[in-house]
Design a protein around this motif. Structure first.
Motif, PDB file in Angstrom:
ATOM      1  N   PRO A  41      27.091 -16.942  24.830  1.00  0.00           N
ATOM      2  CA  PRO A  41      27.236 -15.564  25.330  1.00  0.00           C
ATOM      3  C   PRO A  41      25.889 -14.868  25.511  1.00  0.00           C
ATOM      4  N   THR A  42      25.684 -14.340  26.703  1.00  0.00           N
ATOM      5  CA  THR A  42      24.426 -13.662  27.018  1.00  0.00           C
ATOM      6  C   THR A  42      24.216 -12.441  26.138  1.00  0.00           C
ATOM      7  N   GLY A  43      25.300 -11.823  25.667  1.00  0.00           N
ATOM      8  CA  GLY A  43      25.171 -10.644  24.824  1.00  0.00           C
ATOM      9  C   GLY A  43      24.402 -10.890  23.543  1.00  0.00           C
ATOM     10  N   VAL A 123      25.047 -16.165  31.693  1.00  0.00           N
ATOM     11  CA  VAL A 123      24.740 -15.371  32.882  1.00  0.00           C
ATOM     12  C   VAL A 123      23.909 -16.160  33.885  1.00  0.00           C
ATOM     13  N   GLN A 137      32.427  -9.440  35.947  1.00  0.00           N
ATOM     14  CA  GLN A 137      33.138  -8.651  34.938  1.00  0.00           C
ATOM     15  C   GLN A 137      34.494  -9.283  34.664  1.00  0.00           C
ATOM     16  N   ARG A 141      34.051  -7.423  29.429  1.00  0.00           N
ATOM     17  CA  ARG A 141      32.608  -7.595  29.381  1.00  0.00           C
ATOM     18  C   ARG A 141      32.069  -7.737  30.802  1.00  0.00           C
ATOM     19  N   ALA A 143      28.694  -9.337  32.778  1.00  0.00           N
ATOM     20  CA  ALA A 143      27.430 -10.070  32.773  1.00  0.00           C
ATOM     21  C   ALA A 143      26.675  -9.723  34.050  1.00  0.00           C
ATOM     22  N   GLU A 153      24.183  -8.531  29.241  1.00  0.00           N
ATOM     23  CA  GLU A 153      25.626  -8.368  29.172  1.00  0.00           C
ATOM     24  C   GLU A 153      25.939  -7.064  28.458  1.00  0.00           C
ATOM     25  N   THR A 301      21.032  -3.719  26.012  1.00  0.00           N
ATOM     26  CA  THR A 301      21.629  -4.973  25.531  1.00  0.00           C
ATOM     27  C   THR A 301      21.908  -4.914  24.035  1.00  0.00           C
TER      28      THR A 301
END
Length: 370
Positions: A41-43, A123, A137, A141, A143, A153, A301
């Motif tokens: 996950p980019t988050g 991403v 989206q 969430r 990205a 994200e 972020t």
């Protein structure tokens, strides 16, 4: 399965392949016939574009901690730093992940039998736009990949405020349809291209570097021991060179600081510059001009990651960014404890900020990049 059982894999061959998506504590396979790759996950990954005008990979790696230390809130020693591809001349994509997060991902991969897999922020599987943003989206969430090649994200509720704070870049949507004033183009990613997209993402930035690099199995330990000695001698030589580069970079930085202070004194006589030269000079600059401060995306972020678990309870009305302060105004909520929950989430993630509830139930969140 026993190594001698019929159909057992060669002990020196990877036990599993395919492109996998990491969703919470689960690994879900998306493409089977492809080298083992995990989309994380980019988050939980900070993506930066960093200027590294140095001639070799070893020298860039040695300079990298100094180049990013003033752009992240955590101590450099507490994070894993991965150097990616060149996204412009002397400018490189860099991924930053907390050590505990990286270790947890690798443990999950090993438990699933794909401990040899490459790891890339999800991403980066989206096409890099020529201008503006590419957005996917889904499931609450969003990205975002930008034209520079980096990305981030945010919860879906924060996408519009982030887009407006970035001065409304053109958006190509690859996920759920966005409002008409945001979405300039729409496209659907071909499932058949997902493997190549994952391969391109690995080429752009593989987080399995340094202490987290994949350790290959070999049947010739003595030969590999010789290679290890050769590599150690080479590494020692590179360390000596790298130390020289670090000294050089520090010398350049000191000289440029002196030049900047002299220029600032001429431009604004009588203005006192503090120890934080970058912040002092930034405060003297006029606002506007269409440029988003470099601290904006990292701060958004971090805040969005902290508020992720509360995403379903948040309805963002406006987002503003001034100086180094991010302000989010939320719609009124019936949950009287929401402000306290937000405060706790910010504190737990090491973010300098607070949430204040007004008498009508609206909540204002402020977070500082300092």
């Amino acid at each position: 399965m026993s190594p001698n059982a019929p159909g057992a894999p060669d002990p020196y061959e990877p036990p599993a392949a395919g492109v996998w998506t990491l969703a919470g504590d689960r690994l879900i396979i998306t493409v089977r016939e492809w080298p083992a790759t995990i989309l994380v996950p980019t988050g939980q990954v900070r993506l930066l574009a960093v200027d590294l005008p140095l001639p070799s990979h070893a020298r860039r790696m040695a300079a990298l901690p100094f180049a990013i230390e003033d752009r992240i809130a955590e101590p450099v020693d507490s994070v894993h730093i991965a150097l990616g591809e060149a996204i412009a001349p002397n400018r490189y994509l860099v991924g930053i992940v907390r050590h505990d997060v990286m270790a947890r991902w690798i443990a999950q991969a090993e438990e699933a039998g794909i401990g040899h897999a490459a790891m890339v922020p999800d991403v980066l599987t989206m096409p890099r736009p020529e201008q503006g943003w590419a957005v996917s989206q889904a499931n609450g969430r969003a990205a975002v990949r930008d034209a520079e090649g980096t990305g981030f994200e945010v919860p879906a509720a924060l996408l519009r405020p982030a887009w407006e704070a970035a001065e409304r870049p053109a958006v190509a949507s690859y996920g759920e349809r966005l409002p008409d004033d945001m979405q300039k183009a729409a496209a659907t990613l071909d499932p058949a291209s997902f493997g190549p997209a994952a391969g391109a993402a690995v080429a752009a930035l593989n987080l399995r570097q340094g202490a987290y690099a994949v350790r290959k199995v070999s049947g010739g330990p003595s030969l590999w021991r010789k290679f290890a000695w050769i590599a150690a001698i080479g590494a020692a030589a590179h360390i000596v060179i790298a130390l020289g580069d670090v000294v050089m970079l520090r010398s350049i930085a000191d000289r440029r600081e002196a030049e900047t202070r002299a220029a600032a004194a001429l431009a604004a006589p009588g203005v006192a510059l503090g120890d934080d030269l970058a912040n002092s000079v930034t405060g003297m600059l006029p606002t506007g001009g269409g440029q988003v401060p470099q601290v904006f995306v990292p701060l958004v972020t971090r805040v969005s990651g902290a508020l992720g678990p509360l995403g379903g309870s948040l309805a963002v009305r406006t987002m503003t960014f001034q100086g180094r302060l991010l302000t989010l105004d939320l719609e009124a909520s019936l949950d009287a404890s929401l402000a306290q929950q937000i405060d706790a989430a910010l504190k737990a993630n090491g973010i300098a900020g607070q949430a204040v509830r007004s008498p009508d139930g609206a909540i204002r969140i402020t977070a500082s990049a300092a």
